[in-house]
Design a protein around this motif. Sequence first.
Motif, short mmCIF file in Angstrom:
data_model
loop_
_atom_site.label_atom_id
_atom_site.label_comp_id
_atom_site.label_asym_id
_atom_site.label_seq_id
_atom_site.Cartn_x
_atom_site.Cartn_y
_atom_site.Cartn_z
N HIS A 34 49.03 36.76 33.88
CA HIS A 34 47.86 36.91 34.76
C HIS A 34 48.27 37.64 36.03
CE1 HIS A 34 43.80 35.45 36.14
NE2 HIS A 34 44.35 35.83 37.30
N VAL A 83 48.86 26.63 23.21
CA VAL A 83 48.04 27.79 23.55
C VAL A 83 47.58 27.69 25.00
CG1 VAL A 83 45.99 29.13 22.95
CG2 VAL A 83 47.25 27.92 21.16
N VAL A 93 50.19 32.22 22.61
CA VAL A 93 50.37 31.22 21.56
C VAL A 93 51.87 31.02 21.35
CG1 VAL A 93 49.97 30.63 19.15
CG2 VAL A 93 48.23 31.89 20.42
N ALA A 108 51.31 32.24 30.58
CA ALA A 108 49.97 32.73 30.90
C ALA A 108 49.86 33.10 32.38
CB ALA A 108 48.92 31.68 30.53
N THR A 137 48.35 37.98 23.65
CA THR A 137 47.29 38.94 23.35
C THR A 137 46.58 39.29 24.65
OG1 THR A 137 46.97 38.01 21.13
CG2 THR A 137 45.20 39.38 22.02
N SER A 165 41.38 39.59 30.01
CA SER A 165 41.46 38.27 29.40
C SER A 165 42.77 38.22 28.64
CB SER A 165 40.28 38.03 28.45
OG SER A 165 40.44 36.82 27.73
N CYS A 219 53.70 27.33 27.66
CA CYS A 219 52.67 28.35 27.46
C CYS A 219 51.89 28.59 28.76
CB CYS A 219 51.74 27.96 26.32
SG CYS A 219 50.81 26.43 26.56
N ARG A 263 45.62 35.57 26.23
CA ARG A 263 45.83 34.35 25.46
C ARG A 263 47.26 34.35 24.95
NH1 ARG A 263 42.53 30.74 22.50
NH2 ARG A 263 43.46 29.92 20.59
N ALA A 279 45.16 30.21 27.97
CA ALA A 279 44.34 31.41 28.16
C ALA A 279 43.94 31.54 29.63
CB ALA A 279 43.10 31.36 27.27
N SER A 280 43.68 32.77 30.02
CA SER A 280 43.26 33.02 31.39
C SER A 280 42.45 34.31 31.41
CB SER A 280 44.48 33.14 32.32
OG SER A 280 44.09 33.32 33.67
#
Length: 296
Positions: free
Chosen positions: A260, A288, A277, A256, A200, A273, A252, A275, A290-291
Amino acid sequence: MNALTLPDIAAQTPAHEQALDWVGMQGIALPINLAGQRINARADVGVSLDDGSARGIHMSRLYLALHALEHSALSPATLQQLLGEFLDSHQDLSRQASISLRGEVLLSRPALVSPLAGWKSYPFEVRARQGLWGFHVELQVEVAYSSTCPCSAALARQLIQQRFLEDFAGQPLEHAQLLAWLGSPQGIVATPHSQRSTATLQVRLNQQADELPLIELIDRAEQALGTAVQTAVKRADEQAFALANGQNLMFCEDAARRLHSTLLLQPGLSAFSLRVVHAESLHAHDAVAASAWNWG
């Protein structure tokens, strides 16, 4: 008989004066034009109610103003003009306006090897806000891909090595014999596990952006990951997909980091941003990561 004036209850003074951060409507069905497509979308629209002495806002004015999006390609400019109309229709009542549009864009994607092609759906959301601080637009999109676990790949290779030692310990090796062993279930006794995964991406456009880079974001993400899910395939495509997964092993965290890095190269962004999964096939829970960059 004289006609009676219709009552305007919204114009009445409330029992307790209180300004409100946001008042509006959500889930409005609306056709929009985005990425060269006519899309069935759902809209959330609203304004702040800064005049606490007012009973409410004029929701019908917001609803009617939305009709402009039916006839123009969706862009930062059209969104800014729409939010300006929201505020113009609520002078002395509101200083902030917002809109959120959700839908799915359909893109035709070719198979990896064969001449086949099929449609893929990408859920997206466009959010725009206008206030005393200015105007900004955010774009969100979901991209599905396959991820093969590097750990399970290494463990599978070790099992294959062990079976090789058991089957050929102390024996002279012949090319044909070895080739047959590699192509048999007896030889390849283990395979790594992989899972359908979702990225996402949320991006905030800078003030100079004149379009919504939905297709560019999708293309960048799929290229960076290397294992976008497929549509119509033949056996040659499935084999090519297996090769792509084997050459793009990733946790994952790896996915990410790839995303990024590629988003940093996307022009026209002031923040993002992301994310990812990985819907684990080994565990009953998801992995999961995120960054973010300049997000806040």
